[in-house]
Design a protein around this motif. Structure first.
Motif, short mmCIF file in Angstrom:
data_model
loop_
_atom_site.label_atom_id
_atom_site.label_comp_id
_atom_site.label_asym_id
_atom_site.label_seq_id
_atom_site.Cartn_x
_atom_site.Cartn_y
_atom_site.Cartn_z
N THR A 28 -22.80 29.80 7.79
CA THR A 28 -21.49 30.47 7.78
C THR A 28 -20.87 30.39 9.18
OG1 THR A 28 -22.53 32.03 6.26
CG2 THR A 28 -20.34 32.60 7.05
N PRO A 29 -19.61 30.01 9.29
CA PRO A 29 -18.99 29.96 10.63
C PRO A 29 -18.67 31.37 11.12
CG PRO A 29 -17.39 29.32 8.96
CD PRO A 29 -18.68 29.61 8.22
N ILE A 30 -19.72 32.15 11.41
CA ILE A 30 -19.48 33.58 11.66
C ILE A 30 -18.69 33.83 12.94
CG2 ILE A 30 -21.23 34.73 10.23
CD1 ILE A 30 -22.98 34.88 12.63
N LYS A 31 -18.82 32.94 13.92
CA LYS A 31 -18.08 33.18 15.17
C LYS A 31 -16.58 33.24 14.88
CE LYS A 31 -17.16 31.50 19.73
NZ LYS A 31 -17.32 30.51 20.77
N SER A 32 -16.07 32.26 14.14
CA SER A 32 -14.62 32.25 13.87
C SER A 32 -14.25 33.34 12.87
CB SER A 32 -14.15 30.87 13.41
OG SER A 32 -14.83 30.50 12.26
N ILE A 33 -15.15 33.64 11.93
CA ILE A 33 -14.86 34.72 10.97
C ILE A 33 -14.74 36.06 11.71
CG2 ILE A 33 -15.84 36.07 9.04
CD1 ILE A 33 -16.91 33.42 7.92
N ILE A 34 -15.67 36.30 12.64
CA ILE A 34 -15.66 37.57 13.39
C ILE A 34 -14.38 37.67 14.22
CG2 ILE A 34 -16.81 38.90 15.23
CD1 ILE A 34 -19.50 37.84 14.09
N LYS A 35 -14.03 36.56 14.85
CA LYS A 35 -12.83 36.56 15.72
C LYS A 35 -11.58 36.91 14.88
CE LYS A 35 -10.77 33.64 19.28
NZ LYS A 35 -9.52 33.15 18.74
N LYS A 36 -11.49 36.25 13.74
CA LYS A 36 -10.34 36.47 12.86
C LYS A 36 -10.33 37.90 12.33
CE LYS A 36 -7.82 33.31 10.08
NZ LYS A 36 -7.83 32.15 9.24
#
Ligand SMILES: Cc1ncc(COP(=O)(O)O)c(C=O)c1O
Length: 396
Positions: free
Chosen positions: A160-168
Protein backbone atom coordinates in the motif's frame (compact mmCIF):
# COMPACT_ATOMS: atom_id res chain seq x y z
CA UNK A 1 20.10 -17.45 -6.91
CA UNK A 2 21.55 -17.62 -3.39
CA UNK A 3 20.43 -20.33 -1.00
CA UNK A 4 19.86 -19.08 2.56
CA UNK A 5 18.62 -22.37 4.02
CA UNK A 6 21.88 -22.92 5.91
CA UNK A 7 20.88 -20.22 8.41
CA UNK A 8 17.81 -22.26 9.46
CA UNK A 9 18.29 -25.43 11.53
CA UNK A 10 14.87 -26.79 10.59
CA UNK A 11 16.22 -27.86 7.20
CA UNK A 12 18.85 -30.11 8.85
CA UNK A 13 16.09 -32.53 9.80
CA UNK A 14 13.62 -31.62 7.04
CA UNK A 15 15.74 -31.35 3.93
CA UNK A 16 12.73 -31.73 1.63
CA UNK A 17 10.59 -29.13 3.43
CA UNK A 18 9.04 -26.61 1.04
CA UNK A 19 7.87 -23.95 3.45
CA UNK A 20 5.65 -21.47 1.61
CA UNK A 21 3.69 -20.15 4.59
CA UNK A 22 5.87 -17.29 5.83
CA UNK A 23 2.83 -14.99 5.90
CA UNK A 24 1.54 -17.10 8.80
CA UNK A 25 4.91 -17.26 10.54
CA UNK A 26 8.48 -17.32 9.32
CA UNK A 27 11.07 -19.92 10.22
CA UNK A 28 13.64 -18.87 12.81
CA UNK A 29 17.36 -18.62 12.09
CA UNK A 30 19.93 -20.30 14.31
CA UNK A 31 21.25 -16.91 15.48
CA UNK A 32 17.90 -16.08 17.08
CA UNK A 33 17.58 -19.43 18.84
CA UNK A 34 21.15 -19.17 20.12
CA UNK A 35 20.52 -15.71 21.51
CA UNK A 36 17.44 -16.90 23.39
CA UNK A 37 19.41 -19.88 24.68
CA UNK A 38 22.13 -17.45 25.81
CA UNK A 39 19.56 -15.56 27.89
CA UNK A 40 18.20 -18.74 29.48
CA UNK A 41 21.61 -20.23 30.21
CA UNK A 42 23.68 -17.16 31.11
CA UNK A 43 21.51 -14.37 32.57
CA UNK A 44 18.03 -15.75 33.01
CA UNK A 45 16.78 -13.15 35.51
CA UNK A 46 13.88 -10.72 35.53
CA UNK A 47 14.50 -7.21 34.21
CA UNK A 48 14.28 -3.73 35.72
CA UNK A 49 14.24 -5.22 39.23
CA UNK A 50 17.36 -7.01 40.35
CA UNK A 51 20.38 -5.14 41.65
CA UNK A 52 22.66 -8.02 40.76
CA UNK A 53 24.75 -8.63 37.62
CA UNK A 54 22.60 -11.14 35.73
CA UNK A 55 19.47 -9.00 36.13
CA UNK A 56 21.39 -5.95 35.00
CA UNK A 57 22.66 -7.87 31.97
CA UNK A 58 19.12 -9.05 31.09
CA UNK A 59 17.84 -5.47 31.43
CA UNK A 60 20.64 -4.18 29.24
CA UNK A 61 19.91 -6.75 26.52
CA UNK A 62 16.16 -6.01 26.70
CA UNK A 63 16.62 -2.25 26.47
CA UNK A 64 19.26 -2.64 23.75
CA UNK A 65 16.59 -4.33 21.68
CA UNK A 66 14.30 -1.34 22.12
CA UNK A 67 17.08 0.84 20.70
CA UNK A 68 17.76 -1.67 17.89
CA UNK A 69 14.07 -1.75 16.92
CA UNK A 70 13.93 2.06 16.94
CA UNK A 71 16.98 2.26 14.66
CA UNK A 72 15.68 -0.54 12.44
CA UNK A 73 12.35 1.14 11.71
CA UNK A 74 13.67 4.71 11.70
CA UNK A 75 11.89 5.87 14.87
CA UNK A 76 13.18 9.08 16.46
CA UNK A 77 13.41 7.76 20.03
CA UNK A 78 13.59 4.31 21.66
CA UNK A 79 10.78 5.47 23.98
CA UNK A 80 8.44 5.32 20.97
CA UNK A 81 8.79 1.51 20.96
CA UNK A 82 6.48 -0.52 23.19
CA UNK A 83 6.83 -4.31 23.31
CA UNK A 84 3.59 -6.27 23.04
CA UNK A 85 2.78 -9.91 22.35
CA UNK A 86 2.30 -9.33 18.60
CA UNK A 87 0.53 -7.28 15.96
CA UNK A 88 -2.93 -8.18 17.27
CA UNK A 89 -2.00 -7.05 20.77
CA UNK A 90 -0.41 -3.86 19.37
CA UNK A 91 -3.51 -2.92 17.38
CA UNK A 92 -5.79 -3.64 20.34
CA UNK A 93 -3.57 -1.39 22.48
CA UNK A 94 -3.84 1.45 19.95
CA UNK A 95 -7.63 1.00 19.86
CA UNK A 96 -8.29 0.68 23.59
CA UNK A 97 -5.48 2.94 24.79
CA UNK A 98 -5.55 5.78 22.28
CA UNK A 99 -8.76 5.76 20.23
CA UNK A 100 -11.17 5.00 23.06
CA UNK A 101 -9.78 7.92 25.04
CA UNK A 102 -9.31 10.49 22.25
CA UNK A 103 -12.27 10.02 19.90
CA UNK A 104 -15.83 11.07 20.61
CA UNK A 105 -19.26 9.84 19.57
CA UNK A 106 -19.91 10.53 15.89
CA UNK A 107 -16.20 10.55 14.89
CA UNK A 108 -15.38 8.39 11.92
CA UNK A 109 -13.03 5.42 12.15
CA UNK A 110 -11.99 4.09 8.76
CA UNK A 111 -10.45 0.78 7.74
CA UNK A 112 -9.96 -0.79 4.32
CA UNK A 113 -11.68 -3.91 3.06
CA UNK A 114 -8.25 -5.53 2.71
CA UNK A 115 -7.46 -5.56 6.44
CA UNK A 116 -6.59 -8.65 8.41
CA UNK A 117 -9.23 -9.25 11.09
CA UNK A 118 -6.70 -7.96 13.64
CA UNK A 119 -6.86 -4.53 12.03
CA UNK A 120 -10.59 -4.68 11.35
CA UNK A 121 -12.43 -6.20 14.29
CA UNK A 122 -10.84 -4.09 17.09
CA UNK A 123 -11.95 -0.91 15.25
CA UNK A 124 -15.37 -2.30 14.39
CA UNK A 125 -15.99 -3.31 18.01
CA UNK A 126 -14.62 -0.04 19.38
CA UNK A 127 -16.91 1.91 17.06
CA UNK A 128 -19.95 -0.19 18.00
CA UNK A 129 -19.37 0.28 21.72
CA UNK A 130 -18.56 4.01 21.61
CA UNK A 131 -20.89 5.24 18.87
CA UNK A 132 -18.07 6.02 16.47
CA UNK A 133 -18.94 5.70 12.79
CA UNK A 134 -17.21 2.67 11.28
CA UNK A 135 -16.42 3.18 7.59
CA UNK A 136 -14.93 0.53 5.32
CA UNK A 137 -12.88 1.72 2.31
CA UNK A 138 -14.61 5.09 2.12
CA UNK A 139 -13.36 8.56 1.23
CA UNK A 140 -11.40 10.35 3.94
CA UNK A 141 -13.24 13.52 5.00
CA UNK A 142 -12.83 16.11 7.77
CA UNK A 143 -14.85 13.76 9.98
CA UNK A 144 -12.36 10.89 9.60
CA UNK A 145 -10.44 10.91 12.85
CA UNK A 146 -8.70 7.57 12.54
CA UNK A 147 -7.52 5.51 9.58
CA UNK A 148 -6.34 1.91 10.11
CA UNK A 149 -4.56 0.51 7.08
CA UNK A 150 -2.17 -2.30 6.18
CA UNK A 151 1.27 -1.70 4.75
CA UNK A 152 1.21 -5.02 2.88
CA UNK A 153 -1.92 -7.12 2.40
CA UNK A 154 -1.58 -10.63 3.81
CA UNK A 155 -3.85 -11.92 1.02
CA UNK A 156 -3.05 -9.86 -2.08
CA UNK A 157 0.59 -9.14 -1.29
CA UNK A 158 0.13 -5.57 -2.51
CA UNK A 159 2.29 -2.86 -1.01
CA UNK A 160 0.00 0.00 0.00
CA UNK A 161 1.43 3.45 -0.85
CA UNK A 162 0.90 4.52 2.75
CA UNK A 163 3.28 7.48 2.64
CA UNK A 164 1.18 9.28 0.01
CA UNK A 165 -2.09 8.09 1.57
CA UNK A 166 -1.06 9.50 4.97
CA UNK A 167 0.04 12.79 3.41
CA UNK A 168 -3.25 13.16 1.57
CA UNK A 169 -5.33 12.13 4.59
CA UNK A 170 -3.59 14.79 6.71
CA UNK A 171 -4.35 17.48 4.10
CA UNK A 172 -8.05 16.62 4.36
CA UNK A 173 -8.25 15.85 8.10
CA UNK A 174 -5.20 17.44 9.81
CA UNK A 175 -5.73 15.75 13.19
CA UNK A 176 -6.24 12.27 11.76
CA UNK A 177 -4.51 9.43 13.58
CA UNK A 178 -3.14 6.82 11.16
CA UNK A 179 -2.53 3.30 12.45
CA UNK A 180 -0.55 1.06 10.13
CA UNK A 181 -0.53 -2.73 10.29
CA UNK A 182 3.01 -3.58 9.25
CA UNK A 183 2.85 -7.31 10.06
CA UNK A 184 3.62 -8.41 6.50
CA UNK A 185 6.03 -5.59 5.71
CA UNK A 186 8.78 -5.27 8.30
CA UNK A 187 10.60 -8.55 7.59
CA UNK A 188 10.51 -8.09 3.84
CA UNK A 189 11.13 -4.43 3.02
CA UNK A 190 12.73 -1.38 4.61
CA UNK A 191 10.40 0.84 6.65
CA UNK A 192 11.08 4.29 8.04
CA UNK A 193 8.74 5.83 10.59
CA UNK A 194 9.85 9.42 10.09
CA UNK A 195 9.47 9.10 6.33
CA UNK A 196 6.07 7.35 6.47
CA UNK A 197 4.73 9.70 9.17
CA UNK A 198 2.30 7.13 10.65
CA UNK A 199 1.03 7.78 14.17
CA UNK A 200 1.17 4.10 15.14
CA UNK A 201 2.81 1.16 13.40
CA UNK A 202 2.27 -2.44 14.55
CA UNK A 203 4.19 -5.64 13.79
CA UNK A 204 5.04 -9.13 15.09
CA UNK A 205 8.45 -10.66 15.75
CA UNK A 206 7.42 -14.08 14.45
CA UNK A 207 6.66 -12.81 10.93
CA UNK A 208 10.15 -11.32 10.54
CA UNK A 209 12.26 -14.40 11.43
CA UNK A 210 11.92 -13.70 15.15
CA UNK A 211 10.30 -15.46 18.12
CA UNK A 212 6.59 -15.86 18.72
CA UNK A 213 5.06 -14.00 21.67
CA UNK A 214 6.67 -10.63 20.98
CA UNK A 215 5.55 -7.71 18.88
CA UNK A 216 5.94 -3.98 18.68
CA UNK A 217 3.69 -0.97 18.75
CA UNK A 218 5.55 2.08 17.52
CA UNK A 219 3.81 5.35 18.33
CA UNK A 220 4.87 8.95 17.85
CA UNK A 221 6.01 10.37 21.19
CA UNK A 222 3.05 12.77 21.35
CA UNK A 223 0.57 9.92 20.77
CA UNK A 224 1.96 7.98 23.73
CA UNK A 225 1.41 11.05 25.90
CA UNK A 226 -2.25 11.09 24.83
CA UNK A 227 -2.69 7.46 25.77
CA UNK A 228 -3.99 5.53 28.76
CA UNK A 229 -2.52 2.20 29.83
CA UNK A 230 -4.93 -0.67 29.27
CA UNK A 231 -3.22 -3.22 31.49
CA UNK A 232 -2.22 -2.61 35.09
CA UNK A 233 0.22 -4.29 37.44
CA UNK A 234 3.91 -4.47 38.26
CA UNK A 235 6.51 -2.59 36.31
CA UNK A 236 4.22 0.12 34.95
CA UNK A 237 3.65 2.25 38.04
CA UNK A 238 5.39 5.20 39.65
CA UNK A 239 3.45 5.24 42.94
CA UNK A 240 0.61 3.21 44.45
CA UNK A 241 -1.43 4.11 47.51
CA UNK A 242 -4.59 2.53 48.86
CA UNK A 243 -6.67 5.06 46.93
CA UNK A 244 -4.81 5.79 43.70
CA UNK A 245 -1.85 5.01 41.47
CA UNK A 246 0.39 6.93 39.09
CA UNK A 247 2.15 5.58 36.04
CA UNK A 248 5.76 5.25 34.94
CA UNK A 249 6.78 7.85 32.37
CA UNK A 250 8.40 5.74 29.66
CA UNK A 251 7.22 2.86 27.50
CA UNK A 252 7.13 0.65 30.64
CA UNK A 253 3.80 2.32 31.36
CA UNK A 254 2.36 0.06 28.64
CA UNK A 255 4.36 -3.07 29.51
CA UNK A 256 2.67 -4.26 32.72
CA UNK A 257 3.96 -7.46 34.29
CA UNK A 258 6.97 -9.53 33.35
CA UNK A 259 7.41 -9.09 29.61
CA UNK A 260 8.53 -11.85 27.21
CA UNK A 261 12.20 -11.22 28.03
CA UNK A 262 13.79 -14.04 26.02
CA UNK A 263 11.57 -13.20 23.05
CA UNK A 264 12.43 -9.51 23.11
CA UNK A 265 16.14 -10.36 23.30
CA UNK A 266 15.58 -12.85 20.45
CA UNK A 267 13.94 -10.07 18.45
CA UNK A 268 17.15 -8.07 18.82
CA UNK A 269 19.04 -11.00 17.28
CA UNK A 270 16.47 -11.12 14.47
CA UNK A 271 17.38 -7.57 13.57
CA UNK A 272 21.06 -8.54 13.62
CA UNK A 273 20.19 -11.44 11.30
CA UNK A 274 18.33 -9.23 8.83
CA UNK A 275 21.24 -6.79 8.85
CA UNK A 276 23.72 -9.62 8.29
CA UNK A 277 21.79 -10.86 5.25
CA UNK A 278 21.22 -7.27 4.11
CA UNK A 279 17.78 -5.76 3.63
CA UNK A 280 18.53 -5.07 -0.03
CA UNK A 281 19.45 -8.75 -0.53
CA UNK A 282 16.19 -9.85 1.10
CA UNK A 283 14.21 -7.55 -1.20
CA UNK A 284 16.15 -8.72 -4.29
CA UNK A 285 15.87 -12.43 -3.45
CA UNK A 286 12.15 -12.31 -2.69
CA UNK A 287 11.43 -10.14 -5.75
CA UNK A 288 13.17 -12.58 -8.08
CA UNK A 289 11.25 -15.48 -6.56
CA UNK A 290 7.93 -13.60 -6.68
CA UNK A 291 8.43 -12.94 -10.40
CA UNK A 292 9.18 -16.63 -10.94
CA UNK A 293 6.16 -17.73 -8.87
CA UNK A 294 3.71 -15.40 -10.62
CA UNK A 295 4.99 -16.39 -14.05
CA UNK A 296 4.47 -20.10 -13.24
CA UNK A 297 1.02 -19.62 -11.67
CA UNK A 298 -0.17 -17.49 -14.57
CA UNK A 299 0.53 -20.43 -16.91
CA UNK A 300 -1.93 -22.65 -15.05
CA UNK A 301 -5.24 -22.13 -16.82
CA UNK A 302 -7.51 -23.51 -14.12
CA UNK A 303 -6.06 -21.29 -11.37
CA UNK A 304 -6.80 -17.63 -10.75
CA UNK A 305 -4.78 -15.21 -8.68
CA UNK A 306 -6.93 -13.10 -6.38
CA UNK A 307 -6.33 -9.45 -7.24
CA UNK A 308 -3.78 -8.49 -9.85
CA UNK A 309 -1.76 -11.35 -11.31
CA UNK A 310 1.35 -9.21 -11.68
CA UNK A 311 4.46 -8.99 -9.61
CA UNK A 312 5.09 -5.25 -9.58
CA UNK A 313 3.92 -3.39 -6.47
CA UNK A 314 3.67 -6.53 -4.41
CA UNK A 315 5.70 -8.70 -2.05
CA UNK A 316 5.87 -12.50 -2.18
CA UNK A 317 2.30 -13.27 -1.14
CA UNK A 318 -0.05 -14.83 -3.71
CA UNK A 319 -3.55 -16.16 -3.05
CA UNK A 320 -5.22 -18.30 -5.68
CA UNK A 321 -8.40 -20.19 -6.31
CA UNK A 322 -10.07 -22.29 -8.96
CA UNK A 323 -13.51 -22.15 -10.49
CA UNK A 324 -12.99 -25.33 -12.51
CA UNK A 325 -16.03 -27.62 -12.17
CA UNK A 326 -15.26 -30.53 -9.87
CA UNK A 327 -12.27 -28.86 -8.24
CA UNK A 328 -11.91 -29.36 -4.49
CA UNK A 329 -11.84 -26.61 -1.90
CA UNK A 330 -8.79 -24.59 -0.93
CA UNK A 331 -8.37 -26.98 2.00
CA UNK A 332 -8.43 -30.01 -0.33
CA UNK A 333 -5.70 -28.40 -2.46
CA UNK A 334 -3.53 -27.51 0.54
CA UNK A 335 -4.01 -31.00 1.93
CA UNK A 336 -2.58 -32.66 -1.19
CA UNK A 337 0.27 -30.18 -1.38
CA UNK A 338 1.14 -30.72 2.28
CA UNK A 339 0.74 -34.46 2.65
CA UNK A 340 2.09 -35.59 -0.70
CA UNK A 341 4.70 -32.93 -1.50
CA UNK A 342 5.68 -31.42 1.86
CA UNK A 343 4.68 -28.08 0.36
CA UNK A 344 3.33 -25.93 3.22
CA UNK A 345 0.73 -23.39 2.14
CA UNK A 346 -2.27 -21.81 3.85
CA UNK A 347 -5.92 -22.50 2.92
CA UNK A 348 -9.07 -20.55 3.80
CA UNK A 349 -9.74 -16.87 4.37
CA UNK A 350 -6.41 -15.94 5.99
CA UNK A 351 -8.26 -13.85 8.60
CA UNK A 352 -9.59 -11.59 5.85
CA UNK A 353 -13.20 -12.64 5.33
CA UNK A 354 -14.53 -9.24 4.15
CA UNK A 355 -11.93 -9.20 1.37
CA UNK A 356 -12.83 -12.70 0.19
CA UNK A 357 -16.51 -11.71 0.20
CA UNK A 358 -15.69 -8.60 -1.83
CA UNK A 359 -13.94 -10.75 -4.45
CA UNK A 360 -16.80 -13.26 -4.40
CA UNK A 361 -14.45 -16.07 -3.34
CA UNK A 362 -16.44 -17.19 -0.32
CA UNK A 363 -14.85 -20.63 -0.14
CA UNK A 364 -11.37 -19.27 0.45
CA UNK A 365 -8.06 -19.33 -1.35
CA UNK A 366 -4.74 -21.13 -1.24
CA UNK A 367 -2.05 -18.70 -0.16
CA UNK A 368 1.63 -19.02 -0.99
CA UNK A 369 3.92 -16.68 0.93
CA UNK A 370 7.66 -16.51 0.50
CA UNK A 371 10.61 -16.04 2.82
CA UNK A 372 14.36 -15.60 2.48
CA UNK A 373 14.95 -19.40 2.71
CA UNK A 374 12.84 -20.17 -0.37
CA UNK A 375 14.34 -21.20 -3.69
CA UNK A 376 13.03 -21.82 -7.19
CA UNK A 377 12.95 -25.54 -6.31
CA UNK A 378 10.27 -24.79 -3.69
CA UNK A 379 8.15 -23.09 -6.36
CA UNK A 380 8.78 -25.97 -8.80
CA UNK A 381 7.60 -28.46 -6.17
CA UNK A 382 4.48 -26.35 -5.62
CA UNK A 383 3.76 -26.46 -9.35
CA UNK A 384 4.26 -30.25 -9.38
CA UNK A 385 1.84 -30.51 -6.47
CA UNK A 386 -0.72 -28.37 -8.28
CA UNK A 387 -0.52 -30.72 -11.28
CA UNK A 388 -1.40 -33.54 -8.90
CA UNK A 389 -4.33 -31.50 -7.58
CA UNK A 390 -5.58 -31.16 -11.16
CA UNK A 391 -5.18 -34.89 -11.82
CA UNK A 392 -6.98 -35.74 -8.56
CA UNK A 393 -10.06 -33.61 -9.03
CA UNK A 394 -10.50 -33.12 -12.74
CA UNK A 395 -8.82 -35.98 -14.57
CA UNK A 396 -10.14 -38.73 -12.28
C1 LIG B 1 -1.57 -8.26 7.91
C2 LIG B 1 -1.63 -8.94 9.24
N1 LIG B 1 -2.03 -8.25 10.31
C3 LIG B 1 -2.10 -8.80 11.52
C4 LIG B 1 -1.77 -10.12 11.73
C5 LIG B 1 -1.85 -10.69 13.11
O1 LIG B 1 -0.58 -10.99 13.57
P1 LIG B 1 -0.37 -11.77 14.94
O2 LIG B 1 -1.16 -13.03 14.83
O3 LIG B 1 1.11 -12.01 14.99
O4 LIG B 1 -0.84 -10.90 16.02
C6 LIG B 1 -1.39 -10.89 10.65
C7 LIG B 1 -1.11 -12.34 10.81
O5 LIG B 1 -1.29 -13.13 9.94
C8 LIG B 1 -1.30 -10.28 9.37
O6 LIG B 1 -0.92 -10.98 8.30
Amino acid sequence: MKNYKKYFLIFDKNADLHYLDSGATTLKPKMVLEKMMEYYTEYSANIHRGLYPISEKATEEYENTRQKVADFIGAKYPGEIVFTSGTTDSLNLAAAGWAKRNLKAGDEVMVTIAEHHSNFVPWQQLALKNNFKFVVSGEVTKKTKLLAINHVSNVLGTVTPIKSIIKKAREISPEICVVVDGAQAVGHMPVDMVDLDADFYAFSGHKMYGPTGVGVLYGKAKRWLEMEPTRFGGGMIKTVSTTESTWADGPEKFEAGTPPIAEVIGLGATIDFIKEIGRENIVKHEKELTDYLIEKINKIEWLKIMGLGISSGRLGVVSMYSEAPGMGTSHDMADILGREFNVCVRAGHHCAMPLHTQFGVETGTVRVSLGIYNTKEDVDELIKGLEKVWMTFIKK
